[in-house]
Design an enzyme around this catalytic site. Sequence first.
Site, PDB file in Angstrom:
ATOM      1  N   ASN A   3      66.817  75.998  14.798  1.00  0.00           N
ATOM      2  CA  ASN A   3      68.337  76.660  14.873  1.00  0.00           C
ATOM      3  C   ASN A   3      67.405  77.765  14.356  1.00  0.00           C
ATOM      4  O   ASN A   3      67.674  79.404  14.245  1.00  0.00           O
ATOM      5  CB  ASN A   3      68.377  75.789  13.767  1.00  0.00           C
ATOM      6  CG  ASN A   3      69.846  75.975  13.969  1.00  0.00           C
ATOM      7  OD1 ASN A   3      70.483  76.232  12.404  1.00  0.00           O
ATOM      8  ND2 ASN A   3      71.390  76.738  14.649  1.00  0.00           N
ATOM      9  N   TRP A   4      66.816  77.711  12.871  1.00  0.00           N
ATOM     10  CA  TRP A   4      66.017  79.147  11.895  1.00  0.00           C
ATOM     11  C   TRP A   4      65.237  79.608  13.043  1.00  0.00           C
ATOM     12  O   TRP A   4      65.467  81.100  12.767  1.00  0.00           O
ATOM     13  CB  TRP A   4      65.627  78.878  10.628  1.00  0.00           C
ATOM     14  CG  TRP A   4      65.706  80.107   9.830  1.00  0.00           C
ATOM     15  CD1 TRP A   4      64.983  79.733   8.880  1.00  0.00           C
ATOM     16  CD2 TRP A   4      65.985  81.015   9.428  1.00  0.00           C
ATOM     17  NE1 TRP A   4      64.428  80.093   7.927  1.00  0.00           N
ATOM     18  CE2 TRP A   4      65.169  81.809   8.011  1.00  0.00           C
ATOM     19  CE3 TRP A   4      67.337  81.496   9.766  1.00  0.00           C
ATOM     20  CZ2 TRP A   4      66.099  83.364   7.957  1.00  0.00           C
ATOM     21  CZ3 TRP A   4      67.881  83.349   9.258  1.00  0.00           C
ATOM     22  CH2 TRP A   4      66.962  83.623   8.500  1.00  0.00           C
ATOM     23  N   PHE A  38      55.442  69.755  11.429  1.00  0.00           N
ATOM     24  CA  PHE A  38      54.389  70.434  12.001  1.00  0.00           C
ATOM     25  C   PHE A  38      53.571  71.216  11.971  1.00  0.00           C
ATOM     26  O   PHE A  38      52.915  71.273  12.344  1.00  0.00           O
ATOM     27  CB  PHE A  38      55.618  70.844  13.610  1.00  0.00           C
ATOM     28  CG  PHE A  38      56.526  69.853  13.625  1.00  0.00           C
ATOM     29  CD1 PHE A  38      56.394  68.369  13.799  1.00  0.00           C
ATOM     30  CD2 PHE A  38      57.794  70.515  13.650  1.00  0.00           C
ATOM     31  CE1 PHE A  38      57.233  67.329  13.980  1.00  0.00           C
ATOM     32  CE2 PHE A  38      58.965  68.714  14.056  1.00  0.00           C
ATOM     33  CZ  PHE A  38      58.624  67.737  14.328  1.00  0.00           C
ATOM     34  N   LYS A  63      64.669  73.048  -3.191  1.00  0.00           N
ATOM     35  CA  LYS A  63      66.723  72.947  -3.344  1.00  0.00           C
ATOM     36  C   LYS A  63      66.876  71.766  -1.787  1.00  0.00           C
ATOM     37  O   LYS A  63      67.937  71.334  -1.788  1.00  0.00           O
ATOM     38  CB  LYS A  63      67.462  74.225  -2.932  1.00  0.00           C
ATOM     39  CG  LYS A  63      66.891  74.614  -1.683  1.00  0.00           C
ATOM     40  CD  LYS A  63      67.576  74.065  -0.530  1.00  0.00           C
ATOM     41  CE  LYS A  63      67.086  74.919   0.656  1.00  0.00           C
ATOM     42  NZ  LYS A  63      67.703  74.683   2.227  1.00  0.00           N
TER      43      LYS A  63
HETATM   44  P1  NAD Z   1      65.275  72.725  13.507  1.00  0.00           P
HETATM   45  O1  NAD Z   1      65.147  71.741  13.326  1.00  0.00           O
HETATM   46  O2  NAD Z   1      66.509  73.103  14.270  1.00  0.00           O
HETATM   47  O3  NAD Z   1      64.823  72.297  15.150  1.00  0.00           O
HETATM   48  C1  NAD Z   1      63.325  71.084  15.035  1.00  0.00           C
HETATM   49  C2  NAD Z   1      62.672  72.006  15.330  1.00  0.00           C
HETATM   50  O4  NAD Z   1      61.231  70.903  15.744  1.00  0.00           O
HETATM   51  C3  NAD Z   1      62.889  72.409  17.451  1.00  0.00           C
HETATM   52  O5  NAD Z   1      62.509  73.770  17.743  1.00  0.00           O
HETATM   53  C4  NAD Z   1      61.924  71.673  17.903  1.00  0.00           C
HETATM   54  O6  NAD Z   1      61.424  72.044  19.358  1.00  0.00           O
HETATM   55  C5  NAD Z   1      61.161  71.680  17.007  1.00  0.00           C
HETATM   56  N1  NAD Z   1      59.694  70.263  17.142  1.00  0.00           N
HETATM   57  C6  NAD Z   1      59.884  69.056  17.559  1.00  0.00           C
HETATM   58  N2  NAD Z   1      59.033  68.763  17.737  1.00  0.00           N
HETATM   59  C7  NAD Z   1      58.381  69.304  17.479  1.00  0.00           C
HETATM   60  C8  NAD Z   1      56.294  68.923  17.606  1.00  0.00           C
HETATM   61  N3  NAD Z   1      55.959  67.700  17.594  1.00  0.00           N
HETATM   62  N4  NAD Z   1      55.853  70.214  16.787  1.00  0.00           N
HETATM   63  C9  NAD Z   1      56.253  70.684  17.050  1.00  0.00           C
HETATM   64  N5  NAD Z   1      57.299  71.131  17.343  1.00  0.00           N
HETATM   65  C10 NAD Z   1      58.630  70.464  16.882  1.00  0.00           C
HETATM   66  O7  NAD Z   1      64.655  73.864  12.764  1.00  0.00           O
HETATM   67  P2  NAD Z   1      64.593  74.831  12.190  1.00  0.00           P
HETATM   68  O8  NAD Z   1      66.335  75.395  11.688  1.00  0.00           O
HETATM   69  O9  NAD Z   1      64.532  76.666  12.977  1.00  0.00           O
HETATM   70  O10 NAD Z   1      63.623  75.006  10.375  1.00  0.00           O
HETATM   71  C11 NAD Z   1      62.671  75.634  10.399  1.00  0.00           C
HETATM   72  C12 NAD Z   1      62.259  75.832   9.097  1.00  0.00           C
HETATM   73  O11 NAD Z   1      63.003  76.445   8.964  1.00  0.00           O
HETATM   74  C13 NAD Z   1      62.443  74.452   8.478  1.00  0.00           C
HETATM   75  O12 NAD Z   1      61.486  74.120   6.898  1.00  0.00           O
HETATM   76  C14 NAD Z   1      63.774  75.347   7.635  1.00  0.00           C
HETATM   77  O13 NAD Z   1      63.741  74.150   6.272  1.00  0.00           O
HETATM   78  C15 NAD Z   1      63.806  75.796   7.600  1.00  0.00           C
HETATM   79  N6  NAD Z   1      65.519  76.671   7.432  1.00  0.00           N
HETATM   80  C16 NAD Z   1      66.278  76.901   8.249  1.00  0.00           C
HETATM   81  C17 NAD Z   1      67.272  76.878   8.414  1.00  0.00           C
HETATM   82  C18 NAD Z   1      68.793  77.055   8.824  1.00  0.00           C
HETATM   83  O14 NAD Z   1      69.802  76.945   8.505  1.00  0.00           O
HETATM   84  N7  NAD Z   1      68.228  75.950  10.223  1.00  0.00           N
HETATM   85  C19 NAD Z   1      67.861  78.112   7.490  1.00  0.00           C
HETATM   86  C20 NAD Z   1      66.565  78.833   6.371  1.00  0.00           C
HETATM   87  C21 NAD Z   1      65.006  77.792   6.356  1.00  0.00           C
HETATM   88  P1  13P Z   2      70.258  73.037   6.332  1.00  0.00           P
HETATM   89  O1  13P Z   2      68.732  72.322   6.264  1.00  0.00           O
HETATM   90  O2  13P Z   2      69.582  71.544   4.822  1.00  0.00           O
HETATM   91  O3  13P Z   2      70.274  73.273   6.518  1.00  0.00           O
HETATM   92  O4  13P Z   2      69.334  74.190   4.547  1.00  0.00           O
HETATM   93  C1  13P Z   2      69.274  75.458   5.556  1.00  0.00           C
HETATM   94  C2  13P Z   2      68.605  76.049   4.340  1.00  0.00           C
HETATM   95  O5  13P Z   2      67.591  76.087   4.032  1.00  0.00           O
HETATM   96  C3  13P Z   2      69.882  77.163   3.970  1.00  0.00           C
HETATM   97  O6  13P Z   2      69.047  77.925   3.504  1.00  0.00           O
END
Ligand code: NAD
Ligand code: 13P
Length: 352
Positions: free
Chosen positions: A13-14, A98, A206
């Site tokens: 997602n991010w 991962f 957080k």
């Molecule tokens: P996500 O949770 O939306 O998606 C999971 C990802 O993991 C997918 O791309 C999937 O293909 C991958 N995956 C699954 N199994 C796997 C494996 N064995 N090896 C490698 N990849 C695998 O991911 P995201 O939201 O991009 O989160 C990534 C980081 O960004 C996290 O640390 C999260 O805390 C941080 N983050 C997220 C948000 C948000 O709003 N989504 C915002 C800020 C920070």
């Molecule tokens: P969540 O993974 O709880 O959706 O948080 C997203 C995030 O890090 C916003 O900055």
Amino acid sequence: HAKYRVAVIGSGNWGSVASRLIASNTAKLPSFYDEVRMWVFEEILPTGKKLSESINEENENCKYLPGIKLGANVIADPNLESAVKDANMLVFVTPHQFVEGICKKLIGKLRPGAEAISLIKGMEVKMEGPCMISKLIADTLGINCCVLMGANIANEIAVEMFSEATIGYRKDKEVANRWAKLFTTPYFLVSVAEDIEGVELCGTLKNIVAIAAGLVDGLDMGNNTKAAIMRIGLREMRAFSKLLFPSVRDNTFFESCGVADLITTCLGGRNRRVAEAFARNGGKRSFDELEAEMLHGQKLQGVSTAREVYEVLTYRGWQELFPLLSTVHEICIGQLPPTSIVEYSEHTPNLS
Ligand code: NAD
Ligand code: 13P
């Protein structure tokens, strides 16, 4: 002048939103090559098509960011080695569990002089003690690694609603400013702070507080209770960060990566949402089960981070200093009922 080529490692997602944001800048700024390679952890969609092929055909990640065009210069690549081979700016954005495996596969495959930034919120706990993700990347690959953290719910940034973020760096401000240039847009304002541990610990911790906030929602407690949990959580975040790294600065907690990220995640994040469902079910359905059912492949970071922090707390004998951080873990593993989140506070020691 040097020209920079960017690869994004991760396409959740991010990861997808970060690729879109970065690609909008590389298409405009002369110091960057237009193309942004985005490494995709390959999966087969229900249609039988590969996710990476679908992204390249539709210019959209139909699984993790449906309905949003990524920009024609974002190229999905399921091959990790080829995704990074020409890049000298590497953006790491996968769930934290991962990253170690990914880094091991990248050893010896990077362009000399490559720089990294981590958008990953989490930590690893090793025999030697806790290891922040940026350090894991830096040490495994022998490269410099900054961090970018902030109040950044990805789906909101995808539709260009205004937000802010903080880049944490160690010593080299020029590199931090280059990363800030890559990420800054009129709707995404980035500042830099020479406190990498503070910035990364804010983003990491957080997520545990967000689990606590979600439990409070699921127990139908009010706004005052939730605000109290957030305040106590913030105090524990600061105290824990400073115990681990005495260099951590108070000011960092007032940047986007600190109080702002805490607020947005406790109001609108995935950790909060799944924790609310956990409490509504009286703790009878596990977080793993609820995550799989509610998030469709997206991953929570708060539950595993609570466990990792708990390991540090027990190992160092700090558990009593951090009742909120400890209680969240004990609730997550079913040792305590969800209601304990609002019952521990009489034991709260004075941390200030
Ligand atoms: P996500 O949770 O939306 O998606 C999971 C990802 O993991 C997918 O791309 C999937 O293909 C991958 N995956 C699954 N199994 C796997 C494996 N064995 N090896 C490698 N990849 C695998 O991911 P995201 O939201 O991009 O989160 C990534 C980081 O960004 C996290 O640390 C999260 O805390 C941080 N983050 C997220 C948000 C948000 O709003 N989504 C915002 C800020 C920070
Ligand atoms: P969540 O993974 O709880 O959706 O948080 C997203 C995030 O890090 C916003 O900055």
